[in-house]
Design a protein around this motif. Structure first.
Motif, PDB file in Angstrom:
ATOM      1  N   ARG A 142      30.327 -19.786  19.812  1.00 55.94           N
ATOM      2  CA  ARG A 142      30.134 -18.330  19.960  1.00 55.94           C
ATOM      3  C   ARG A 142      30.935 -17.628  18.869  1.00 55.94           C
ATOM      4  N   VAL A 143      30.298 -16.692  18.207  1.00 55.96           N
ATOM      5  CA  VAL A 143      31.002 -15.831  17.250  1.00 55.96           C
ATOM      6  C   VAL A 143      31.109 -14.459  17.914  1.00 55.96           C
ATOM      7  N   ARG A 144      32.337 -14.025  18.158  1.00 56.35           N
ATOM      8  CA  ARG A 144      32.573 -12.797  18.935  1.00 56.35           C
ATOM      9  C   ARG A 144      33.679 -11.981  18.280  1.00 56.35           C
ATOM     10  N   PRO A 145      33.761 -10.711  18.645  1.00 55.18           N
ATOM     11  CA  PRO A 145      34.856  -9.883  18.116  1.00 55.18           C
ATOM     12  C   PRO A 145      36.207 -10.394  18.618  1.00 55.18           C
ATOM     13  N   ALA A 146      37.201 -10.366  17.751  1.00 52.51           N
ATOM     14  CA  ALA A 146      38.534 -10.834  18.119  1.00 52.51           C
ATOM     15  C   ALA A 146      39.186  -9.839  19.070  1.00 52.51           C
ATOM     16  N   VAL A 147      40.020 -10.366  19.949  1.00 55.61           N
ATOM     17  CA  VAL A 147      40.794  -9.547  20.868  1.00 55.61           C
ATOM     18  C   VAL A 147      42.272  -9.853  20.639  1.00 55.61           C
ATOM     19  N   LYS A 148      43.139  -9.070  21.263  1.00 57.00           N
ATOM     20  CA  LYS A 148      44.580  -9.242  21.040  1.00 57.00           C
ATOM     21  C   LYS A 148      45.061 -10.628  21.465  1.00 57.00           C
ATOM     22  N   ARG A 176      39.206   0.955  12.941  1.00 57.05           N
ATOM     23  CA  ARG A 176      39.104   2.388  12.700  1.00 57.05           C
ATOM     24  C   ARG A 176      38.448   2.701  11.362  1.00 57.05           C
ATOM     25  N   SER A 177      38.631   1.770  10.403  1.00 53.64           N
ATOM     26  CA  SER A 177      38.053   1.988   9.073  1.00 53.64           C
ATOM     27  C   SER A 177      36.612   1.493   8.968  1.00 53.64           C
ATOM     28  N   GLY A 178      36.064   1.043  10.061  1.00 51.59           N
ATOM     29  CA  GLY A 178      34.693   0.553  10.057  1.00 51.59           C
ATOM     30  C   GLY A 178      34.601  -0.940   9.833  1.00 51.59           C
ATOM     31  N   GLY A 179      35.748  -1.587   9.641  1.00 52.22           N
ATOM     32  CA  GLY A 179      35.748  -3.042   9.465  1.00 52.22           C
ATOM     33  C   GLY A 179      35.942  -3.748  10.790  1.00 52.22           C
ATOM     34  N   GLY A 180      36.335  -5.011  10.706  1.00 48.50           N
ATOM     35  CA  GLY A 180      36.564  -5.738  11.946  1.00 48.50           C
ATOM     36  C   GLY A 180      36.946  -7.189  11.707  1.00 48.50           C
ATOM     37  N   VAL A 181      37.216  -7.888  12.790  1.00 53.02           N
ATOM     38  CA  VAL A 181      37.565  -9.318  12.769  1.00 53.02           C
ATOM     39  C   VAL A 181      36.691 -10.022  13.801  1.00 53.02           C
ATOM     40  N   LEU A 182      36.069 -11.105  13.384  1.00 52.76           N
ATOM     41  CA  LEU A 182      35.295 -11.953  14.287  1.00 52.76           C
ATOM     42  C   LEU A 182      35.957 -13.324  14.350  1.00 52.76           C
ATOM     43  N   VAL A 183      35.832 -13.975  15.496  1.00 47.81           N
ATOM     44  CA  VAL A 183      36.349 -15.351  15.627  1.00 47.81           C
ATOM     45  C   VAL A 183      35.212 -16.265  16.071  1.00 47.81           C
ATOM     46  N   ALA A 184      35.299 -17.507  15.637  1.00 46.53           N
ATOM     47  CA  ALA A 184      34.371 -18.557  16.102  1.00 46.53           C
ATOM     48  C   ALA A 184      35.042 -19.268  17.257  1.00 46.53           C
ATOM     49  N   CYS A 192      37.877 -17.736  11.829  1.00 47.02           N
ATOM     50  CA  CYS A 192      37.896 -16.271  11.873  1.00 47.02           C
ATOM     51  C   CYS A 192      37.397 -15.704  10.548  1.00 47.02           C
ATOM     52  N   VAL A 193      36.858 -14.507  10.598  1.00 50.69           N
ATOM     53  CA  VAL A 193      36.396 -13.801   9.410  1.00 50.69           C
ATOM     54  C   VAL A 193      36.780 -12.334   9.567  1.00 50.69           C
ATOM     55  N   ALA A 194      37.258 -11.706   8.474  1.00 53.09           N
ATOM     56  CA  ALA A 194      37.651 -10.284   8.494  1.00 53.09           C
ATOM     57  C   ALA A 194      36.934  -9.563   7.355  1.00 53.09           C
ATOM     58  N   TRP A 195      36.591  -8.324   7.562  1.00 55.17           N
ATOM     59  CA  TRP A 195      35.942  -7.523   6.528  1.00 55.17           C
ATOM     60  C   TRP A 195      36.338  -6.066   6.704  1.00 55.17           C
ATOM     61  N   HIS A 196      36.047  -5.277   5.654  1.00 56.66           N
ATOM     62  CA  HIS A 196      36.216  -3.833   5.742  1.00 56.66           C
ATOM     63  C   HIS A 196      35.195  -3.165   4.824  1.00 56.66           C
ATOM     64  N   LEU A 197      35.105  -1.842   4.920  1.00 55.66           N
ATOM     65  CA  LEU A 197      34.137  -1.087   4.133  1.00 55.66           C
ATOM     66  C   LEU A 197      34.812  -0.431   2.928  1.00 55.66           C
ATOM     67  N   ILE A 198      34.100  -0.431   1.810  1.00 54.73           N
ATOM     68  CA  ILE A 198      34.543   0.289   0.607  1.00 54.73           C
ATOM     69  C   ILE A 198      33.560   1.453   0.417  1.00 54.73           C
ATOM     70  N   LEU A 199      34.073   2.673   0.583  1.00 50.91           N
ATOM     71  CA  LEU A 199      33.231   3.853   0.469  1.00 50.91           C
ATOM     72  C   LEU A 199      33.151   4.309  -0.995  1.00 50.91           C
ATOM     73  N   GLY A 200      31.973   4.647  -1.462  1.00 49.56           N
ATOM     74  CA  GLY A 200      31.776   5.087  -2.846  1.00 49.56           C
ATOM     75  C   GLY A 200      31.167   6.472  -2.884  1.00 49.56           C
ATOM     76  N   LEU A 201      31.359   7.144  -4.044  1.00 51.84           N
ATOM     77  CA  LEU A 201      30.812   8.481  -4.210  1.00 51.84           C
ATOM     78  C   LEU A 201      29.344   8.439  -4.596  1.00 51.84           C
ATOM     79  N   HIS A 202      28.981   7.466  -5.371  1.00 48.47           N
ATOM     80  CA  HIS A 202      27.646   7.434  -5.952  1.00 48.47           C
ATOM     81  C   HIS A 202      26.762   6.347  -5.342  1.00 48.47           C
ATOM     82  N   ALA A 203      27.262   5.590  -4.319  1.00 48.71           N
ATOM     83  CA  ALA A 203      26.459   4.489  -3.762  1.00 48.71           C
ATOM     84  C   ALA A 203      26.805   4.305  -2.299  1.00 48.71           C
TER      85      ALA A 203
END
Length: 276
Positions: A142-148, A176-184, A192-203
């Motif tokens: 199962r790949v699910r969102p990580a908890v504390k 809060r930044s739109g990213g997150g952590v998932l665990v297998a 585990c895998v972690a990501w976040h969003l990079i906001l751009g002005l032109h894209a």
């Protein structure tokens, strides 16, 4: 008085045997032609060849009847001589105690009994080995969102120099930044895998994977790809038009993994530390 048997060749053996039993030897003429010399005459000698009857200078003179009469007269006085030519008698059987006789009789009876064939008991077939219990099925991945409660497991998966920085506050900041952590999770956290969003002005926003790691014992079983696909799906839900990954992630052969999941190398990344 018993009549004498007529002379007959068939009686020669009987005369010879009777003489031998009395310690004498029968001598018969060697003439074969009737009327010639001592034809049909007999004589008797002792065992040493001494003449006893019918032995003359001109040949044999006794008839078969003469021999019979002589043998009858000499019967009483020739037992000693007869004993000399009689086969040796066996000594009398020694006296055996009654117990020994019974034991001997039992031995003979036992020897004469037919030997009983020992019945060979058929070997019972060995019980079939119990089938080995089938291994318990591996828990479903199962790949699910990580908890504390996953903090310690995630920290153990990450590089030692970063494990102390893993905290609940960072989890919250990523969300809060739109990213997150998932665990297998397969009966326990194995990746585990972690990501976040990079906001751009032109894209549109760019989704960036900042960490992905799988426990060494469970690598090359599709766990990393399953987490990557789940993270991409989450970033697309946040409006990302593209996805990138940083190559300097604590995964052996990370670049090869990213190429395998469809990422291509593009541009350069310039970095400068600005912290104290």
């Amino acid at each position: 008085m018993a009549t004498l048997m007529p002379v007959d060749r068939d009686h020669d053996d009987a005369l010879r045997e009777a003489a031998a039993h009395r310690g004498m030897k029968l001598v018969k003429s060697r003439r074969r032609k009737p009327g010639a010399g001592d034809y049909g005459k007999y004589g008797l000698t002792d065992t040493g060849g001494q003449a006893l009857l019918g032995i003359g200078d001109n040949g044999l003179t006794a008839t078969a009847d003469d021999v019979r009469r002589y043998l009858r007269k000499a019967e009483g006085s020739t037992w000693a001589a007869s004993a000399d030519v009689t086969p040796v008698r066996l000594p009398p059987r020694p006296v055996v105690e009654k117990a020994e006789e019974e034991e001997s009789a039992e031995t003979i009876v036992a020897a004469r009994k037919p030997r009983q064939v020992q019945q060979v008991k058929e070997r019972e077939p060995e019980p079939e080995p119990k089938p080995e219990p089938e291994p318990e099925p591996e828990p479903e991945l199962r790949v699910r969102p990580a908890v504390k409660g996953d903090l310690k497991a995630v920290a153990a998966l990450l590089d030692a120099q970063h494990s102390e920085s893993v905290s609940a506050d960072r989890f919250d900041a990523l969300r809060r930044s739109g990213g997150g952590v998932l665990v297998a999770d397969r009966g326990g956290v194995i990746g585990c895998v972690a990501w976040h969003l990079i906001l751009g002005l032109h894209a549109p926003p760019i989704g960036r994977i900042t960490a992905i790691v799988v426990d060494r014992a469970t690598r090359r079983r599709g766990v990393g790809r399953a987490m990557f696909d789940a993270a991409v799906a989450a970033m697309v839900d946040q409006g990302c038009g593209s996805v990138e990954a940083v190559g300097a992630i604590a995964v052996r052969n990370a670049n090869g993994f990213y190429r395998a999941v469809g990422l291509g190398q593009e541009g350069y990344r310039f970095v400068r530390d600005v912290g104290e």
